[in-house]
Motif scaffolding. Structure first.
Motif, PDB file in Angstrom:
ATOM      1  N   TYR A 188       6.051  -0.596  -2.809  1.00 34.90           N
ATOM      2  CA  TYR A 188       6.121  -1.976  -3.267  1.00 34.90           C
ATOM      3  C   TYR A 188       6.951  -1.980  -4.518  1.00 34.90           C
ATOM      4  O   TYR A 188       6.768  -1.155  -5.525  1.00 34.90           O
ATOM      5  CB  TYR A 188       4.608  -2.568  -3.443  1.00 34.90           C
ATOM      6  CG  TYR A 188       4.807  -3.771  -3.868  1.00 34.90           C
ATOM      7  CD1 TYR A 188       5.244  -4.889  -3.069  1.00 34.90           C
ATOM      8  CD2 TYR A 188       4.118  -4.078  -5.273  1.00 34.90           C
ATOM      9  CE1 TYR A 188       5.027  -6.121  -3.757  1.00 34.90           C
ATOM     10  CE2 TYR A 188       4.121  -5.361  -5.915  1.00 34.90           C
ATOM     11  CZ  TYR A 188       4.483  -6.315  -4.995  1.00 34.90           C
ATOM     12  OH  TYR A 188       4.289  -7.854  -5.470  1.00 34.90           O
ATOM     13  N   ASN A 189       7.910  -2.997  -4.968  1.00 35.08           N
ATOM     14  CA  ASN A 189       8.651  -3.154  -5.845  1.00 35.08           C
ATOM     15  C   ASN A 189       8.095  -4.217  -6.748  1.00 35.08           C
ATOM     16  O   ASN A 189       8.380  -5.468  -6.073  1.00 35.08           O
ATOM     17  CB  ASN A 189      10.153  -3.265  -5.388  1.00 35.08           C
ATOM     18  CG  ASN A 189      11.297  -3.209  -6.806  1.00 35.08           C
ATOM     19  OD1 ASN A 189      10.438  -3.445  -7.955  1.00 35.08           O
ATOM     20  ND2 ASN A 189      12.171  -3.012  -6.509  1.00 35.08           N
ATOM     21  N   ILE A 218      -1.183  -2.831  -2.635  1.00 30.95           N
ATOM     22  CA  ILE A 218      -0.189  -3.978  -2.759  1.00 30.95           C
ATOM     23  C   ILE A 218      -1.085  -5.142  -2.931  1.00 30.95           C
ATOM     24  O   ILE A 218      -2.048  -5.413  -1.824  1.00 30.95           O
ATOM     25  CB  ILE A 218       0.828  -4.230  -1.495  1.00 30.95           C
ATOM     26  CG1 ILE A 218       1.711  -3.133  -1.513  1.00 30.95           C
ATOM     27  CG2 ILE A 218       1.431  -5.529  -1.774  1.00 30.95           C
ATOM     28  CD1 ILE A 218       2.479  -3.194  -0.351  1.00 30.95           C
ATOM     29  N   GLU A 221      14.206  -3.560   3.200  1.00 34.19           N
ATOM     30  CA  GLU A 221      13.265  -4.271   2.319  1.00 34.19           C
ATOM     31  C   GLU A 221      12.955  -5.497   3.118  1.00 34.19           C
ATOM     32  O   GLU A 221      13.735  -6.423   3.628  1.00 34.19           O
ATOM     33  CB  GLU A 221      14.263  -4.747   0.992  1.00 34.19           C
ATOM     34  CG  GLU A 221      13.735  -5.488   0.044  1.00 34.19           C
ATOM     35  CD  GLU A 221      14.525  -5.796  -0.981  1.00 34.19           C
ATOM     36  OE1 GLU A 221      14.139  -6.227  -2.161  1.00 34.19           O
ATOM     37  OE2 GLU A 221      15.753  -5.546  -0.892  1.00 34.19           O
ATOM     38  N   LYS A 255       8.881  -8.092  -5.976  1.00 32.93           N
ATOM     39  CA  LYS A 255       7.791  -8.553  -5.107  1.00 32.93           C
ATOM     40  C   LYS A 255       8.086  -8.313  -3.636  1.00 32.93           C
ATOM     41  O   LYS A 255       7.774  -9.160  -2.960  1.00 32.93           O
ATOM     42  CB  LYS A 255       7.281  -9.771  -5.404  1.00 32.93           C
ATOM     43  CG  LYS A 255       6.925 -10.018  -7.077  1.00 32.93           C
ATOM     44  CD  LYS A 255       6.091 -11.264  -7.226  1.00 32.93           C
ATOM     45  CE  LYS A 255       5.930 -11.510  -8.862  1.00 32.93           C
ATOM     46  NZ  LYS A 255       5.095 -10.294  -9.133  1.00 32.93           N
ATOM     47  N   THR A 256       8.710  -7.259  -3.433  1.00 29.64           N
ATOM     48  CA  THR A 256       9.259  -6.999  -1.869  1.00 29.64           C
ATOM     49  C   THR A 256       8.749  -5.481  -1.525  1.00 29.64           C
ATOM     50  O   THR A 256       8.623  -4.841  -2.427  1.00 29.64           O
ATOM     51  CB  THR A 256      10.743  -7.074  -1.667  1.00 29.64           C
ATOM     52  OG1 THR A 256      11.502  -6.414  -2.454  1.00 29.64           O
ATOM     53  CG2 THR A 256      11.060  -8.696  -1.825  1.00 29.64           C
ATOM     54  N   ILE A 257       8.658  -5.240  -0.446  1.00 29.87           N
ATOM     55  CA  ILE A 257       8.175  -4.013   0.357  1.00 29.87           C
ATOM     56  C   ILE A 257       9.293  -3.379   1.014  1.00 29.87           C
ATOM     57  O   ILE A 257       9.900  -3.802   1.604  1.00 29.87           O
ATOM     58  CB  ILE A 257       7.111  -4.212   1.395  1.00 29.87           C
ATOM     59  CG1 ILE A 257       5.897  -4.815   0.752  1.00 29.87           C
ATOM     60  CG2 ILE A 257       6.452  -2.850   1.791  1.00 29.87           C
ATOM     61  CD1 ILE A 257       4.936  -5.496   1.833  1.00 29.87           C
ATOM     62  N   TYR A 314      -2.104  -0.906   1.997  1.00 22.80           N
ATOM     63  CA  TYR A 314      -1.117  -0.867   3.164  1.00 22.80           C
ATOM     64  C   TYR A 314      -1.057   0.531   3.884  1.00 22.80           C
ATOM     65  O   TYR A 314      -0.443   1.468   2.993  1.00 22.80           O
ATOM     66  CB  TYR A 314       0.313  -1.204   2.706  1.00 22.80           C
ATOM     67  CG  TYR A 314       0.238  -2.838   2.580  1.00 22.80           C
ATOM     68  CD1 TYR A 314       1.208  -3.637   3.351  1.00 22.80           C
ATOM     69  CD2 TYR A 314      -0.586  -3.806   1.837  1.00 22.80           C
ATOM     70  CE1 TYR A 314       1.241  -5.085   3.228  1.00 22.80           C
ATOM     71  CE2 TYR A 314      -0.567  -5.093   1.561  1.00 22.80           C
ATOM     72  CZ  TYR A 314       0.322  -5.625   2.285  1.00 22.80           C
ATOM     73  OH  TYR A 314       0.199  -6.955   2.345  1.00 22.80           O
ATOM     74  N   GLU A 361       0.079   2.695   0.312  1.00 26.40           N
ATOM     75  CA  GLU A 361       0.617   1.718  -1.015  1.00 26.40           C
ATOM     76  C   GLU A 361      -0.266   0.943  -1.200  1.00 26.40           C
ATOM     77  O   GLU A 361      -1.027   0.158  -0.415  1.00 26.40           O
ATOM     78  CB  GLU A 361       2.161   1.252  -0.258  1.00 26.40           C
ATOM     79  CG  GLU A 361       2.807   0.624  -1.649  1.00 26.40           C
ATOM     80  CD  GLU A 361       3.335   1.422  -2.716  1.00 26.40           C
ATOM     81  OE1 GLU A 361       3.886   1.065  -3.813  1.00 26.40           O
ATOM     82  OE2 GLU A 361       3.152   2.824  -2.259  1.00 26.40           O
ATOM     83  N   THR A 389       9.696  -8.858   3.416  1.00 28.71           N
ATOM     84  CA  THR A 389       8.601  -9.578   3.003  1.00 28.71           C
ATOM     85  C   THR A 389       7.659  -9.717   4.093  1.00 28.71           C
ATOM     86  O   THR A 389       7.955  -9.746   5.309  1.00 28.71           O
ATOM     87  CB  THR A 389       9.049 -10.943   2.375  1.00 28.71           C
ATOM     88  OG1 THR A 389       9.683 -11.751   3.185  1.00 28.71           O
ATOM     89  CG2 THR A 389       9.855 -10.647   1.158  1.00 28.71           C
TER      90      THR A 389
END
Length: 349
Positions: free
Chosen positions: A325-326, A275, A344, A330-332, A280, A273, A346
């Protein structure tokens, strides 16, 4: 034990390597002078290159190559000094093309370039827990326009779906032909890409309708594992320490980096991902994520998520795999193969 060695153990363990070995079948007329070779190098080092000339040939000049790219030349048998600043991590395949008496001959060797960065052990905080389908053998996870997409594996049960992550309600799903083992997914330039494991085949879909628009063949003889993108290029893993850069327009694999945590090569890189400019990466069989610099493969941080495994109740749950990643929150979002939960989180230092 150094800190980065401890962190490397979280990801994979220490891999021993035999550095400075010459390739099999090296021409014995000239050989590299390895008396000053080090076991491992970092980017601040310089590599002193010279050849041995046991038959006392009259050398005109030597052209030096690293990974088949010309890096310089020397007159006669003069030493050539190479700065390693711009070389990618991993084995550097050296070649000296020696010109003598109107002829030429090659000498080959290799050295290993490792990371000088000590990765940080990052913290995570669980913000929310959502349901996850225990039949989903998760291989790819990605947000696109506030909707979560998931690709799964296993022959006969691989699919691609988009759904409401809060409730688990499926909006649309397409099943792969039983001959395919689905792998990583990513969305770039309004197209959704999906890999397969050993079939060397990929798919391109319309992300809104999940209509298949194109089937393509890999341009390298590799396996398909994880996938992500930086908005321009696709990055994909192949189950080794390599992460490939791929042109999404023609699916040509352009180059690759090797992933290193300190002096340790990290193999089995899986789901990926992108980010905030970093990749990541899940590591297969490890409930951990490596934060990788896409420029050179350096692991800059490690997130140990083994604590999440203890919360998963499904007895058939396998390894952590799936990072999304949203950008809106701004969270994973992370989950695993056949996990009953998705988390979910951080991440912070």
């Amino acid at each position: 034990m150094k800190k980065y060695n401890f962190l490397s153990i979280i990801l994979l363990g220490i891999t021993l390597s035999n550095c400075g070995d010459t390739k099999k079948g090296e021409n014995s007329l000239f050989t590299f002078n390895k008396s000053e070779f080090k076991e491992k190098y970092v980017s601040d080092d310089v590599l002193k290159l010279a050849v041995l000339n046991p038959n006392s040939k009259e050398i005109d000049s030597i052209i030096y190559y690293v990974n088949d790219k010309k890096v310089g030349s020397a007159k006669a048998a003069d030493q050539f000094t190479l700065a390693l600043t711009d070389q990618k991590l991993g084995y550097q395949n050296l070649k000296a093309l020696v010109y003598y008496d109107g002829e030429n001959s090659e000498a080959t060797a290799r050295v290993e370039l490792v990371s000088k960065v000590q990765p940080k052990l990052l913290k995570y905080k669980v913000l929310n827990t959502y349901p996850h389908d225990t039949l989903s053998f998760t291989e790819g996870l990605e947000f696109y326009k506030d909707t979560l997409y998931e690709g799964t594996g296993q022959k006969g049960t691989s699919y691609l779906r988009k759904y409401d992550y809060k409730t688990g309600k499926v909006f649309k799903q397409v099943d792969l032909d039983a001959k395919y083992f689905g792998e990583g997914i990513t969305v770039v330039n309004g197209k959704l890409y999906q890999l397969t494991w050993q079939e060397k085949t990929g798919f391109i879909y319309n992300p809104t309708t999940l209509k298949l628009e194109k089937t393509f063949a890999f341009t390298k003889d590799i396996e398909g594992w994880g996938m992500t993108n930086d908005g321009k290029n696709i990055y994909q893993s192949d189950g080794t320490e390599k992460i490939w850069t791929t042109n999404p327009d023609n699916q040509q694999m352009l180059d690759y980096i090797n992933v290193y945590s300190g002096n340790t090569k990290i193999k089995a890189i899986n789901e990926l991902e992108w980010i905030d400019g970093k990749i990541y990466a899940n590591v297969w069989q490890k409930d951990a994520i490596a934060v990788v610099n896409p420029k050179d493969g350096t692991v800059e941080g490690i997130i140990d998520l083994s604590g999440l495994r203890k919360i998963v109740k499904n007895s058939a749950a396998e390894v952590l795999n799936g990072i999304a990643y949203n950008p809106k929150t701004k969270t994973i979002f992370v989950t695993g193969k056949n996990w009953d939960k998705m988390f979910e989180i951080t991440v912070s230092e």
